[in-house]
Write an enzyme that holds these catalytic residues in place. Structure first.
Site, PDB file in Angstrom:
ATOM      1  N   ASP A  90       0.861  -1.184   0.000  1.00  0.00           N
ATOM      2  CA  ASP A  90       0.000   0.000   0.000  1.00  0.00           C
ATOM      3  C   ASP A  90       0.900   1.237   0.000  1.00  0.00           C
ATOM      4  O   ASP A  90       1.674   1.446   0.934  1.00  0.00           O
ATOM      5  CB  ASP A  90      -0.914  -0.033   1.227  1.00  0.00           C
ATOM      6  CG  ASP A  90      -2.030   0.993   1.162  1.00  0.00           C
ATOM      7  OD1 ASP A  90      -1.917   1.958   0.390  1.00  0.00           O
ATOM      8  OD2 ASP A  90      -3.011   0.833   1.917  1.00  0.00           O
ATOM      9  N   ASP A 101      -3.041   7.327  -3.342  1.00  0.00           N
ATOM     10  CA  ASP A 101      -3.026   6.234  -2.369  1.00  0.00           C
ATOM     11  C   ASP A 101      -3.491   4.994  -3.118  1.00  0.00           C
ATOM     12  O   ASP A 101      -4.613   4.966  -3.636  1.00  0.00           O
ATOM     13  CB  ASP A 101      -3.988   6.629  -1.236  1.00  0.00           C
ATOM     14  CG  ASP A 101      -4.160   5.573  -0.162  1.00  0.00           C
ATOM     15  OD1 ASP A 101      -3.457   4.553  -0.192  1.00  0.00           O
ATOM     16  OD2 ASP A 101      -5.014   5.801   0.721  1.00  0.00           O
ATOM     17  N   HIS A 163     -11.939   6.547   1.325  1.00  0.00           N
ATOM     18  CA  HIS A 163     -11.966   7.887   1.922  1.00  0.00           C
ATOM     19  C   HIS A 163     -11.751   8.950   0.868  1.00  0.00           C
ATOM     20  O   HIS A 163     -11.056   8.708  -0.131  1.00  0.00           O
ATOM     21  CB  HIS A 163     -10.866   7.994   2.981  1.00  0.00           C
ATOM     22  CG  HIS A 163      -9.532   7.468   2.517  1.00  0.00           C
ATOM     23  ND1 HIS A 163      -8.554   8.277   1.993  1.00  0.00           N
ATOM     24  CD2 HIS A 163      -9.039   6.206   2.431  1.00  0.00           C
ATOM     25  CE1 HIS A 163      -7.514   7.532   1.646  1.00  0.00           C
ATOM     26  NE2 HIS A 163      -7.775   6.267   1.885  1.00  0.00           N
ATOM     27  N   HIS A 171      -6.961  11.245   4.821  1.00  0.00           N
ATOM     28  CA  HIS A 171      -8.313  10.808   5.146  1.00  0.00           C
ATOM     29  C   HIS A 171      -9.148  12.053   5.423  1.00  0.00           C
ATOM     30  O   HIS A 171      -9.211  12.540   6.546  1.00  0.00           O
ATOM     31  CB  HIS A 171      -8.322   9.868   6.350  1.00  0.00           C
ATOM     32  CG  HIS A 171      -7.753   8.513   6.046  1.00  0.00           C
ATOM     33  ND1 HIS A 171      -7.829   7.452   6.900  1.00  0.00           N
ATOM     34  CD2 HIS A 171      -7.103   8.046   4.957  1.00  0.00           C
ATOM     35  CE1 HIS A 171      -7.252   6.388   6.362  1.00  0.00           C
ATOM     36  NE2 HIS A 171      -6.790   6.730   5.185  1.00  0.00           N
ATOM     37  N   GLU A 196     -11.059   1.286  -1.463  1.00  0.00           N
ATOM     38  CA  GLU A 196     -10.134   0.244  -1.021  1.00  0.00           C
ATOM     39  C   GLU A 196     -10.814  -0.910  -0.305  1.00  0.00           C
ATOM     40  O   GLU A 196     -10.828  -0.974   0.914  1.00  0.00           O
ATOM     41  CB  GLU A 196      -9.016   0.826  -0.155  1.00  0.00           C
ATOM     42  CG  GLU A 196      -9.421   1.662   1.023  1.00  0.00           C
ATOM     43  CD  GLU A 196      -8.197   2.106   1.827  1.00  0.00           C
ATOM     44  OE1 GLU A 196      -7.324   1.282   2.107  1.00  0.00           O
ATOM     45  OE2 GLU A 196      -8.132   3.299   2.175  1.00  0.00           O
ATOM     46  N   GLU A 279      -6.643  -1.156  -3.993  1.00  0.00           N
ATOM     47  CA  GLU A 279      -7.016   0.250  -3.814  1.00  0.00           C
ATOM     48  C   GLU A 279      -6.562   1.098  -4.994  1.00  0.00           C
ATOM     49  O   GLU A 279      -5.452   0.941  -5.489  1.00  0.00           O
ATOM     50  CB  GLU A 279      -6.356   0.800  -2.535  1.00  0.00           C
ATOM     51  CG  GLU A 279      -6.636   2.280  -2.287  1.00  0.00           C
ATOM     52  CD  GLU A 279      -6.088   2.779  -0.954  1.00  0.00           C
ATOM     53  OE1 GLU A 279      -5.122   2.173  -0.447  1.00  0.00           O
ATOM     54  OE2 GLU A 279      -6.625   3.771  -0.436  1.00  0.00           O
TER      55      GLU A 279
HETATM   56 MN    MN Z   1      -6.463   4.618   1.554  1.00  0.00          MN
HETATM   57 MN    MN Z   2      -3.757   2.880   0.987  1.00  0.00          MN
END
Ligand code: MN
Ligand code: MN
Length: 298
Positions: A90, A101, A163, A171, A196, A279
């Site tokens: 990640d 992200d 998010h 976030h 995600e 994600e």
């Molecule tokens: Mn994330």
């Molecule tokens: Mn992530």
């Protein structure tokens, strides 16, 4: 009537950050092989992000097996990946606060025992992205994710969510749940969101595990403590790894700053189930999602 969020005025920068994050994710997946040190893989991913002209938006998360998220290697982490480990790579990159992200899951070595979980997470992501439209209910995204995961005979994790993302804020205010029944919101054109899904063969929820070596400033510490002010200048309110802080006076400053630091526990599947994650960061475009962190040709 749906609200109209302004598109980021530096959208090309968000796209560029996401291209870097996407390539860094693919690099991480390739490096996660039997015998590779976890610390070395994190370092290589973060070095790639920096050499590409961006900064890590958060420490590389290399959570393994029943760890769902928020583990990054400590400075003295000596663990190596083993055949059959299910590793979530990640990765975050940002260019002046424009954040991407993105994550995917790799089964280490050639065992291919957990492919179903990896497929479930990826299908959940694909199905969720297909439901993204301006003014559309977040509930539609959540339902599609949950159904796609359950179609594989495994469970979505109910207490981990996607998010919204805003400059320097990983976030931001809006959550994108991975199961229906938790959101009454709608997606807004111009919004950047991370979707995600997490799929597990456990019970489908997480508990807090040990400290995962990740912290974040809750607020600006001000100028009174120069070492701390330098650290805030470097990381702002983004999550960072304790191993990135190498100067001893800055290490000391971090210890003094506990009250304004958020520290992240590792999220561990409650029944010890294995966890896969996928994600992407997407832009809510005029007709649907633009997947900013999509895989790119080499
Ligand atoms: Mn994330
Ligand atoms: Mn992530």
């Amino acid at each position: 009537m749906s609200a109209m969020a302004p598109y980021p005025d530096d959208l090309p920068r968000w796209r560029a950050a996401a291209r870097i994050a996407s390539r860094a994710r693919e690099l991480g997946l390739r490096l996660t092989v039997p015998g590779a040190r976890r610390r070395d893989v994190a370092d290589a991913i973060e070095a790639y992000v920096r050499e590409a002209g961006a900064q890590p938006a958060f420490p590389t998360n290399l959570s393994r097996n029943d760890e769902a998220a928020h583990y990054t290697p400590s400075a003295d982490d000596t663990a190596v990946f083993e055949d059959g480990d299910l590793v979530k790579v990640d990765v975050g990159a940002h260019l002046d606060g424009a954040i991407a992200d993105t994550a995917d899951t790799v089964e280490v070595g050639g065992s291919r025992r957990h492919e179903n979980l990896i497929r479930a997470a990826r299908d959940g992501l694909r199905a969720g992205i297909a439901q993204v439209r301006p003014g559309g209910p977040i509930e539609d995204v959540s339902r599609a994710i949950a159904e796609a995961i359950r179609a594989h005979g495994v469970k979505p994790i109910v207490d981990l969510t996607g998010h919204s993302i805003e400059p320097y804020l990983l976030h931001a205010g809006t959550s994108i749940p991975n199961v229906p029944g938790h959101s009454e919101g709608t997606l807004v054109e111009g919004q950047i969101v991370a979707i995600e899904p997490f799929a597990t063969n456990g019970m489908g929820s997480i508990r807090n595990g040990p400290f995962g070596n990740i912290v974040r400033f809750r607020r600006d510490p001000g100028a009174a403590d120069p070492a701390l002010a330098r650290l805030f200048g470097r990381f702002r309110t983004l999550p960072f790894a304790v191993r990135w802080v190498t100067a001893s006076e800055e290490r000391d400053a971090l210890r003094r700053a506990r009250a304004i630091l958020q520290s992240y526990p590792v999220f561990v599947e409650r029944a010890g189930g294995l966890v896969a994650q996928a994600e992407h960061t997407v832009l809510v475009g005029p007709t649907g999602a633009e997947v900013l962190s999509a895989p790119l040709p080499d």
